[in-house]
Write an enzyme that holds these catalytic residues in place. Structure first.
Site, PDB file in Angstrom:
ATOM      1  N   CYS A 231      30.311 112.755 157.091  1.00  0.00           N
ATOM      2  CA  CYS A 231      31.224 111.940 157.897  1.00  0.00           C
ATOM      3  C   CYS A 231      30.938 112.042 159.389  1.00  0.00           C
ATOM      4  O   CYS A 231      30.714 111.036 160.057  1.00  0.00           O
ATOM      5  CB  CYS A 231      32.662 112.359 157.612  1.00  0.00           C
ATOM      6  SG  CYS A 231      33.843 111.525 158.660  1.00  0.00           S
TER       7      CYS A 231
ATOM      8  N   TYR B  76      30.351  98.948 150.777  1.00  0.00           N
ATOM      9  CA  TYR B  76      30.847  99.486 152.048  1.00  0.00           C
ATOM     10  C   TYR B  76      29.726  99.607 153.083  1.00  0.00           C
ATOM     11  O   TYR B  76      29.812  99.082 154.186  1.00  0.00           O
ATOM     12  CB  TYR B  76      31.383 100.902 151.827  1.00  0.00           C
ATOM     13  CG  TYR B  76      32.789 101.034 151.339  1.00  0.00           C
ATOM     14  CD1 TYR B  76      33.142 100.678 150.042  1.00  0.00           C
ATOM     15  CD2 TYR B  76      33.783 101.563 152.162  1.00  0.00           C
ATOM     16  CE1 TYR B  76      34.444 100.856 149.587  1.00  0.00           C
ATOM     17  CE2 TYR B  76      35.081 101.746 151.717  1.00  0.00           C
ATOM     18  CZ  TYR B  76      35.398 101.389 150.425  1.00  0.00           C
ATOM     19  OH  TYR B  76      36.676 101.570 149.984  1.00  0.00           O
TER      20      TYR B  76
ATOM     21  N   GLY C  66      25.350 102.938 146.515  1.00  0.00           N
ATOM     22  CA  GLY C  66      26.289 103.958 146.073  1.00  0.00           C
ATOM     23  C   GLY C  66      25.804 105.357 146.411  1.00  0.00           C
ATOM     24  O   GLY C  66      24.704 105.529 146.945  1.00  0.00           O
TER      25      GLY C  66
ATOM     26  N   ALA D  29      36.383 110.239 153.061  1.00  0.00           N
ATOM     27  CA  ALA D  29      36.586 111.456 153.848  1.00  0.00           C
ATOM     28  C   ALA D  29      38.034 111.939 153.791  1.00  0.00           C
ATOM     29  O   ALA D  29      38.297 113.135 153.608  1.00  0.00           O
ATOM     30  CB  ALA D  29      36.179 111.192 155.297  1.00  0.00           C
TER      31      ALA D  29
ATOM     32  N   HIS E 218      57.782  93.676 168.830  1.00  0.00           N
ATOM     33  CA  HIS E 218      57.152  92.391 169.120  1.00  0.00           C
ATOM     34  C   HIS E 218      56.559  92.443 170.521  1.00  0.00           C
ATOM     35  O   HIS E 218      57.175  93.014 171.409  1.00  0.00           O
ATOM     36  CB  HIS E 218      58.199  91.279 169.052  1.00  0.00           C
ATOM     37  CG  HIS E 218      57.651  89.916 169.359  1.00  0.00           C
ATOM     38  ND1 HIS E 218      56.825  89.242 168.482  1.00  0.00           N
ATOM     39  CD2 HIS E 218      57.799  89.123 170.447  1.00  0.00           C
ATOM     40  CE1 HIS E 218      56.499  88.069 169.017  1.00  0.00           C
ATOM     41  NE2 HIS E 218      57.070  87.974 170.214  1.00  0.00           N
TER      42      HIS E 218
HETATM   43  P1  NAI Z   1      29.303 100.887 147.219  1.00  0.00           P
HETATM   44  O1  NAI Z   1      29.629 101.400 145.878  1.00  0.00           O
HETATM   45  O2  NAI Z   1      30.385 100.588 148.173  1.00  0.00           O
HETATM   46  O3  NAI Z   1      28.448  99.544 147.088  1.00  0.00           O
HETATM   47  C1  NAI Z   1      27.234  99.507 146.399  1.00  0.00           C
HETATM   48  C2  NAI Z   1      26.952  98.072 146.002  1.00  0.00           C
HETATM   49  O4  NAI Z   1      25.616  98.009 145.537  1.00  0.00           O
HETATM   50  C3  NAI Z   1      27.842  97.556 144.876  1.00  0.00           C
HETATM   51  O5  NAI Z   1      28.377  96.314 145.260  1.00  0.00           O
HETATM   52  C4  NAI Z   1      26.875  97.433 143.699  1.00  0.00           C
HETATM   53  O6  NAI Z   1      27.194  96.363 142.835  1.00  0.00           O
HETATM   54  C5  NAI Z   1      25.560  97.173 144.394  1.00  0.00           C
HETATM   55  N1  NAI Z   1      24.356  97.581 143.634  1.00  0.00           N
HETATM   56  C6  NAI Z   1      24.184  98.695 142.902  1.00  0.00           C
HETATM   57  N2  NAI Z   1      22.914  98.748 142.414  1.00  0.00           N
HETATM   58  C7  NAI Z   1      22.270  97.646 142.876  1.00  0.00           C
HETATM   59  C8  NAI Z   1      20.942  97.149 142.764  1.00  0.00           C
HETATM   60  N3  NAI Z   1      20.008  97.825 142.087  1.00  0.00           N
HETATM   61  N4  NAI Z   1      20.632  95.982 143.378  1.00  0.00           N
HETATM   62  C9  NAI Z   1      21.581  95.295 144.088  1.00  0.00           C
HETATM   63  N5  NAI Z   1      22.839  95.734 144.234  1.00  0.00           N
HETATM   64  C10 NAI Z   1      23.186  96.891 143.647  1.00  0.00           C
HETATM   65  O7  NAI Z   1      28.245 101.943 147.801  1.00  0.00           O
HETATM   66  P2  NAI Z   1      27.731 102.215 149.291  1.00  0.00           P
HETATM   67  O8  NAI Z   1      27.892 101.008 150.129  1.00  0.00           O
HETATM   68  O9  NAI Z   1      26.390 102.815 149.137  1.00  0.00           O
HETATM   69  O10 NAI Z   1      28.727 103.314 149.799  1.00  0.00           O
HETATM   70  C11 NAI Z   1      28.878 104.517 149.067  1.00  0.00           C
HETATM   71  C12 NAI Z   1      30.267 105.058 149.203  1.00  0.00           C
HETATM   72  O11 NAI Z   1      30.433 105.641 150.479  1.00  0.00           O
HETATM   73  C13 NAI Z   1      31.378 104.005 149.109  1.00  0.00           C
HETATM   74  O12 NAI Z   1      31.700 103.677 147.799  1.00  0.00           O
HETATM   75  C14 NAI Z   1      32.479 104.690 149.823  1.00  0.00           C
HETATM   76  O13 NAI Z   1      33.128 105.549 148.929  1.00  0.00           O
HETATM   77  C15 NAI Z   1      31.771 105.510 150.894  1.00  0.00           C
HETATM   78  N6  NAI Z   1      31.833 104.837 152.196  1.00  0.00           N
HETATM   79  C16 NAI Z   1      33.052 104.639 152.776  1.00  0.00           C
HETATM   80  C17 NAI Z   1      33.148 103.997 153.981  1.00  0.00           C
HETATM   81  C18 NAI Z   1      34.503 103.778 154.581  1.00  0.00           C
HETATM   82  O14 NAI Z   1      35.450 104.436 154.152  1.00  0.00           O
HETATM   83  N7  NAI Z   1      34.655 102.876 155.526  1.00  0.00           N
HETATM   84  C19 NAI Z   1      31.982 103.497 154.679  1.00  0.00           C
HETATM   85  C20 NAI Z   1      30.758 103.746 153.989  1.00  0.00           C
HETATM   86  C21 NAI Z   1      30.711 104.402 152.799  1.00  0.00           C
END
Ligand code: NAI
Length: 474
Positions: A43, A188, A275, A324, A448
């Site tokens: 984080c 994300y 992911g 986080a 407001h």
């Molecule tokens: P994610 O799970 O949010 O998104 C991954 C995306 O990749 C999904 O839409 C999935 O369908 C797609 N995908 C999977 N395999 C694929 C492939 N081979 N080809 C094309 N698309 C594919 O995972 P991400 O963005 O890596 O983030 C990981 C985690 O980190 C999040 O789930 C979240 O828990 C955390 N995170 C949180 C944030 C926040 O709170 N603002 C910011 C960044 C990350």
């Protein structure tokens, strides 16, 4: 090899581990916090904080351009990526130094080193700690908390190479603005960082395997982000699988299968964000009789106890959502459990924020999710286009949606797409945590002119009492 005895040992100083160690210190429990890299974990070092710094810097650029509508014109801005990165590093340094200081000030001991389970000593657990110089110490602890976090998932053929293919850590450290930027994964990370580089000037292509981006949020909200990406000149490929890549004229040529067709996406940088996976390798869980589930997570109960007495786990390593604030909450619960208090993780809701444009924040059940569960729901909506404050700040894109249980108007979920959604969502989390009904929010006087009024108006809309938007007949 020195042998140290302690009451609690926390493995990992990320957002799960360090609040746990601080709370243990506050509760008077002798505690060692061990970390192999820098305090603050993903984080603070390579996740939430650096991404939010770059996101806000890139938004400043856009705000400067939009200021012309308000009668303020600047010259054409220029971006010094090196300076932006130095500014970002300064923020990280302040925060990580602060963490180490807080741990110490609260009476816990911070140690650099890599932890590995060795075995049990009666009811206590033996852990070997290897320092950066190779020296090894043995810690014997009554309680051990595993807070080792997660890592980006790699996909075959797309290992980060330091030039064309990066993971989130590499993308956050880019010292240049790529002319074209492709992200594999429309979740994300892909969208937060994709839109950041898009605002800075990159041509963005999103390659998403499923039939839409941001499947974690309601479709009507995700659509706003998709529309913004396309309005800013980006391309979104859904139902798309990246199959491989090769170097072509100084760019990465990515083969993407969409249905029966294979397209070629050219990009200077390709971010893989499909992911994250839990980190347990190197811990030697088997030495203490622990194992992971099929997805690699460590199973725990509501007090975050593993099946081995005196060993607990918190944060990304125990499962979704990998956020986080969820990790911190769990870390604090475990500290209380270890100190002998009657604590349990009974949070009704873990709010989530995606820092896209517009921002999307959710607490509780989504409309799509509730309907899929067969629940009878009543939904209220209030668009920011009807908010005086949103107009005054020039950010009217988005809306607030309140999802109620139709039988008694209890709030099941609140979802916000729009300006400052990330800050507005805390009221929603409190409402759900307190078991609020729509009327509780509707009758709470909101100041407001503020964006928060949109939450109140959406709650009123759900029960047919909105003032600044037409109500549906009840
Ligand atoms: P994610 O799970 O949010 O998104 C991954 C995306 O990749 C999904 O839409 C999935 O369908 C797609 N995908 C999977 N395999 C694929 C492939 N081979 N080809 C094309 N698309 C594919 O995972 P991400 O963005 O890596 O983030 C990981 C985690 O980190 C999040 O789930 C979240 O828990 C955390 N995170 C949180 C944030 C926040 O709170 N603002 C910011 C960044 C990350």
């Amino acid at each position: 090899m020195a042998t140290l005895e302690t009451t609690a040992l926390v493995i990992g100083a990320g957002t799960g581990g360090y609040p746990c160690a601080i709370r243990l210190g506050q509760l008077g429990v002798p505690t060692i916090l061990v970390e192999k890299a820098k305090p603050g974990g993903v984080c603070l070092n390579v996740g939430c904080i650096p991404s939010k710094a770059l996101i806000s810097a890139s938004k400043t650029l856009v705000k400067g351009r939009h200021a012309a509508d308000m009668g303020i014109t600047f010259g054409e801005p220029s971006v010094d990526m090196g300076k932006m990165q130095a500014w970002k590093r300064g923020i990280i340094k302040k925060l990580t130094t602060g963490v180490a200081g807080l741990v110490k000030a609260n009476g816990a001991t911070y140690r650099e080193g890599t932890a590995r389970f060795v075995g049990r000593d009666g009811a206590r657990t033996k852990v070997e700690i290897t320092g950066a110089d190779g020296t090894k110490d043995l810690v014997i602890a009554e309680h051990v908390v595993i807070a080792t976090g997660s890592l980006p998932i790699e996909i075959p053929g797309f290992a980060p190479d330091g030039r064309y293919v990066v993971d989130s850590t590499g993308a956050l450290d880019l010292d240049r603005i790529p002319e074209s930027f492709a992200v594999i994964g429309g979740g994300y990370i892909g969208l937060e960082l994709g839109q950041t580089f898009q605002r800075l000037g990159s041509k963005l292509t999103v390659i998403e395997g499923l039939d839409r981006i941001l499947t974690a949020v309601d479709a009507d909200m995700a659509k706003l982000v998709a529309r913004q990406i396309e309005k800013d000149g980006g391309t979104i490929l859904t139902g798309a699988r990246a199959e491989g890549w090769r170097e072509k004229d100084g760019k990465a040529a990515v083969s993407v299968r969409v249905g029966n067709e294979v397209k070629e996406v050219l990009a200077d940088v390709v971010l893989v964000a499909v992911g994250r996976r839990p980190i347990t390798e190197g811990l030697d869980l088997a030495a203490v009789g622990l194992s992971t589930d099929a997805k690699g997570f460590i199973p725990v109960d509501a007090q975050k106890r593993t099946k081995v007495p005196g060993i607990y786990a918190v944060g990304d390593v125990v499962g979704q959502p990998m956020l986080a604030h969820k990790a911190s909450h769990e870390g604090e619960v475990v500290a209380e459990v270890i100190a002998g208090k009657k604590a349990v993780d009974d949070a009704r809701v873990i709010p989530a924020v995606v820092f896209t444009e517009p921002e999307i924040a959710s607490a509780g059940l989504g409309e799509d999710e509730a309907k899929a569960q067969g629940l009878d729901v009543r939904v209220g909506k209030f668009p920011f286009a009807a908010s005086g404050r949103a107009m005054a700040i020039g950010e009217t894109n988005g809306f607030v949606k309140v999802v109620l249980d139709a039988k008694d108007d209890r709030v099941l979920g609140i979802h916000i797409a729009g300006p400052e959604a990330s800050d507005l969502i805390s009221e929603a989390a409190l409402a759900i945590e307190m078991g609020a009904f729509a009327e509780d929010i509707a009758l709470t006087v909101h100041p407001h002119p503020t964006l928060g009024e949109a939450v109140m108006e959406a709650a009123k809309h759900a029960i047919g009492e909105a003032i600044h938007v037409q109500n549906r007949r009840r």
